[in-house]
Each structure stands twice: as structure tokens, then as C-alpha cells.
Design an enzyme around this catalytic site. Structure first.
Site, PDB file in Angstrom:
ATOM      1  N   LYS A   9       0.830  -1.203   0.000  1.00  0.00           N
ATOM      2  CA  LYS A   9       0.000   0.000   0.000  1.00  0.00           C
ATOM      3  C   LYS A   9       0.875   1.269   0.000  1.00  0.00           C
ATOM      4  O   LYS A   9       2.100   1.177   0.178  1.00  0.00           O
ATOM      5  CB  LYS A   9      -0.933  -0.056   1.218  1.00  0.00           C
ATOM      6  N   ASN A 117      -1.654  -0.080   7.156  1.00  0.00           N
ATOM      7  CA  ASN A 117      -1.143  -1.407   7.507  1.00  0.00           C
ATOM      8  C   ASN A 117      -0.300  -2.069   6.406  1.00  0.00           C
ATOM      9  O   ASN A 117      -0.176  -3.287   6.366  1.00  0.00           O
ATOM     10  CB  ASN A 117      -2.292  -2.310   7.973  1.00  0.00           C
ATOM     11  N   HIS A 120      -1.610  -5.826   1.567  1.00  0.00           N
ATOM     12  CA  HIS A 120      -2.897  -6.499   1.313  1.00  0.00           C
ATOM     13  C   HIS A 120      -2.621  -7.891   0.767  1.00  0.00           C
ATOM     14  O   HIS A 120      -1.628  -8.106   0.057  1.00  0.00           O
ATOM     15  CB  HIS A 120      -3.705  -5.718   0.268  1.00  0.00           C
ATOM     16  N   GLU A 131      -9.724 -10.645  -7.586  1.00  0.00           N
ATOM     17  CA  GLU A 131      -8.775  -9.533  -7.511  1.00  0.00           C
ATOM     18  C   GLU A 131      -7.721  -9.618  -8.625  1.00  0.00           C
ATOM     19  O   GLU A 131      -7.320  -8.600  -9.184  1.00  0.00           O
ATOM     20  CB  GLU A 131      -8.128  -9.504  -6.117  1.00  0.00           C
TER      21      GLU A 131
HETATM   22  P1  IDP Z   1      -7.544  -7.210   5.584  1.00  0.00           P
HETATM   23  O1  IDP Z   1      -6.802  -6.132   4.820  1.00  0.00           O
HETATM   24  O2  IDP Z   1      -6.737  -7.712   6.737  1.00  0.00           O
HETATM   25  O3  IDP Z   1      -8.073  -8.318   4.710  1.00  0.00           O
HETATM   26  P2  IDP Z   1     -10.282  -6.179   5.713  1.00  0.00           P
HETATM   27  O4  IDP Z   1     -11.223  -6.347   6.843  1.00  0.00           O
HETATM   28  O5  IDP Z   1     -10.546  -6.930   4.446  1.00  0.00           O
HETATM   29  O6  IDP Z   1      -8.810  -6.498   6.275  1.00  0.00           O
HETATM   30  O7  IDP Z   1     -10.202  -4.620   5.412  1.00  0.00           O
HETATM   31  C1  IDP Z   1      -9.527  -4.163   4.275  1.00  0.00           C
HETATM   32  C2  IDP Z   1      -8.757  -2.905   4.619  1.00  0.00           C
HETATM   33  O8  IDP Z   1      -9.668  -1.867   5.021  1.00  0.00           O
HETATM   34  C3  IDP Z   1      -7.800  -3.030   5.796  1.00  0.00           C
HETATM   35  O9  IDP Z   1      -6.557  -3.602   5.462  1.00  0.00           O
HETATM   36  C4  IDP Z   1      -7.665  -1.586   6.224  1.00  0.00           C
HETATM   37  O10 IDP Z   1      -6.787  -0.869   5.350  1.00  0.00           O
HETATM   38  C5  IDP Z   1      -9.084  -1.060   6.015  1.00  0.00           C
HETATM   39  N1  IDP Z   1      -9.878  -1.156   7.242  1.00  0.00           N
HETATM   40  C6  IDP Z   1     -10.572  -2.235   7.681  1.00  0.00           C
HETATM   41  N2  IDP Z   1     -11.183  -1.970   8.847  1.00  0.00           N
HETATM   42  C7  IDP Z   1     -10.865  -0.698   9.165  1.00  0.00           C
HETATM   43  C8  IDP Z   1     -11.208   0.171  10.267  1.00  0.00           C
HETATM   44  O11 IDP Z   1     -11.916  -0.193  11.201  1.00  0.00           O
HETATM   45  N3  IDP Z   1     -10.691   1.434  10.230  1.00  0.00           N
HETATM   46  C9  IDP Z   1      -9.900   1.880   9.209  1.00  0.00           C
HETATM   47  N4  IDP Z   1      -9.562   1.116   8.162  1.00  0.00           N
HETATM   48  C10 IDP Z   1     -10.040  -0.161   8.130  1.00  0.00           C
HETATM   49 MG    MG Z   2      -9.545  -8.289   3.229  1.00  0.00          MG
END
Ligand code: IDP
Ligand code: MG
Length: 145
Positions: A9, A117, A120, A131
Site C-alpha cells: 500500500k 497497515n 494487502h 482480484e
Molecule cells: P484485511 O486487509 O486484513 O483483509 P479487511 O477487513 O478486508 O482487512 O479490510 C480491508 C482494509 O480496510 C484493511 O486492510 C484496512 O486498510 C481497512 N480497514 C478495515 N477496517 C478498518 C477500520 O476499522 N478502520 C480503518 N480502516 C479499516
Molecule cells: Mg480483506
């Protein structure tokens, strides 16, 4: 061989973590099928994150995702989908286990709830196929079992 889709990212690219992240993948023994630096449109992210577009954090998350180029790729390896998810660590870097990318390279969300974070990875075979098609086209997706 299983395949998955991954991203480094904008925070990862900006902070110079591309080499470290790719090195971990190489050392793990994954093979790179595709690797590309791109600056996506908001529409591409809306499709990629279609399950999240209605979440309250989505606008802030788009500011983050649109803040610079990202590295996208396809990797293959034995059970690579789950292995890569394990290497990334939990979504929230605060909860990610030490030794994972999100623990080693990222911080807890700030007081506005903004979370960066670094990486992805697709969460299932269906997501990987979807994807890969979205970012690399139908032909690449057809190679996914
Ligand atoms: P993942 O990336 O670990 O699969 P997902 O739940 O699929 O997690 O969420 C995708 C992305 O959305 C996360 O990596 C993060 O960047 C963002 N995200 C998810 N939940 C939150 C939140 O509660 N606050 C801010 N960003 C979030
Ligand atoms: Mg995800």
C-alpha cells in the site's frame, strides 16, 4: 501451485519498505508471476474494496489508498493464500503478532481511527481470482485454479 494477489500500500511504498516486503516473500519461497507499480483510480479501489464502500471509515481509507503509488503483484506457492495472510498479520497492526509485516512495519490506528497497515493479500481462492482479474485481467485470472 496456488496463486494470490497482493499489494504494498502507499505507506509501504513511501516509507521504502518495498525491498523488505519482497525479500520476505522471496525468502519464504514464493514465486513472482507479476509485479507492477501503479497509481490506481478511486473506481478501481471501489471495486477492489466493494464490501467496505459503505463503512464509515471508507472515505478516510480512500485518502490513504490514493496518497501515492502502490505495488501490486501475483505470487504463487504452496498454500500461498493462507501463508501470505499469516505473514501479513492481523488487519490492525496493534493486534498483529510480532514477526508479521503489520507488526514489524506499522503502528496502531491514530486517534482518528486511521489505520495504515502496509500490505494487502486476498483472503480466499474466490477473492484471489476476482482480484487478479480486476488488476491483471481475465487471462491472468484464468490461470488461477
Ligand atoms: P484485511 O486487509 O486484513 O483483509 P479487511 O477487513 O478486508 O482487512 O479490510 C480491508 C482494509 O480496510 C484493511 O486492510 C484496512 O486498510 C481497512 N480497514 C478495515 N477496517 C478498518 C477500520 O476499522 N478502520 C480503518 N480502516 C479499516
Ligand atoms: Mg480483506
Amino acid at each position: 501451485m496456488e496463486k494470490t494477489f497482493f499489494m504494498i500500500k502507499p505507506d509501504g511504498v513511501k516509507r521504502g519498505l518495498v525491498g523488505d516486503v519482497l525479500a520476505r516473500m522471496e525468502k519464504r519461497g514464493f514465486t513472482f508471476d507479476q509485479l507492477q507499480l501503479v497509481t490506481p483510480t478511486k473506481e478501481q479501489f471501489d471495486q477492489h474494496y466493494y464490501q467496505l464502500v459503505d463503512k464509515p471509515f471508507y472515505p478516510g481509507m480512500m485518502d490513504y489508498m490514493m496518497s501515492g503509488p502502490i505495488l501490486i503483484g501475483i505470487i504463487s506457492g504452496y498454500e500461498v493464500i493462507e501463508s501470505w495472510r499469516t505473514m501479513m498479520g492481523k488487519t490492525n497492526p496493534k493486534e498483529a503478532a510480532p514477526g508479521t509485516i503489520r507488526s514489524d512495519f506499522a503502528q496502531a490506528p491514530n486517534d482518528k481511527g486511521e489505520m495504515m497497515n502496509v500490505v494487502h493479500g486476498s483472503d480466499s481462492r474466490d477473492s484471489a481470482k476476482r482480484e487478479i482479474e480486476l488488476w491483471f485481467g481475465k487471462e491472468a485470472a484464468e490461470e488461477v485454479k
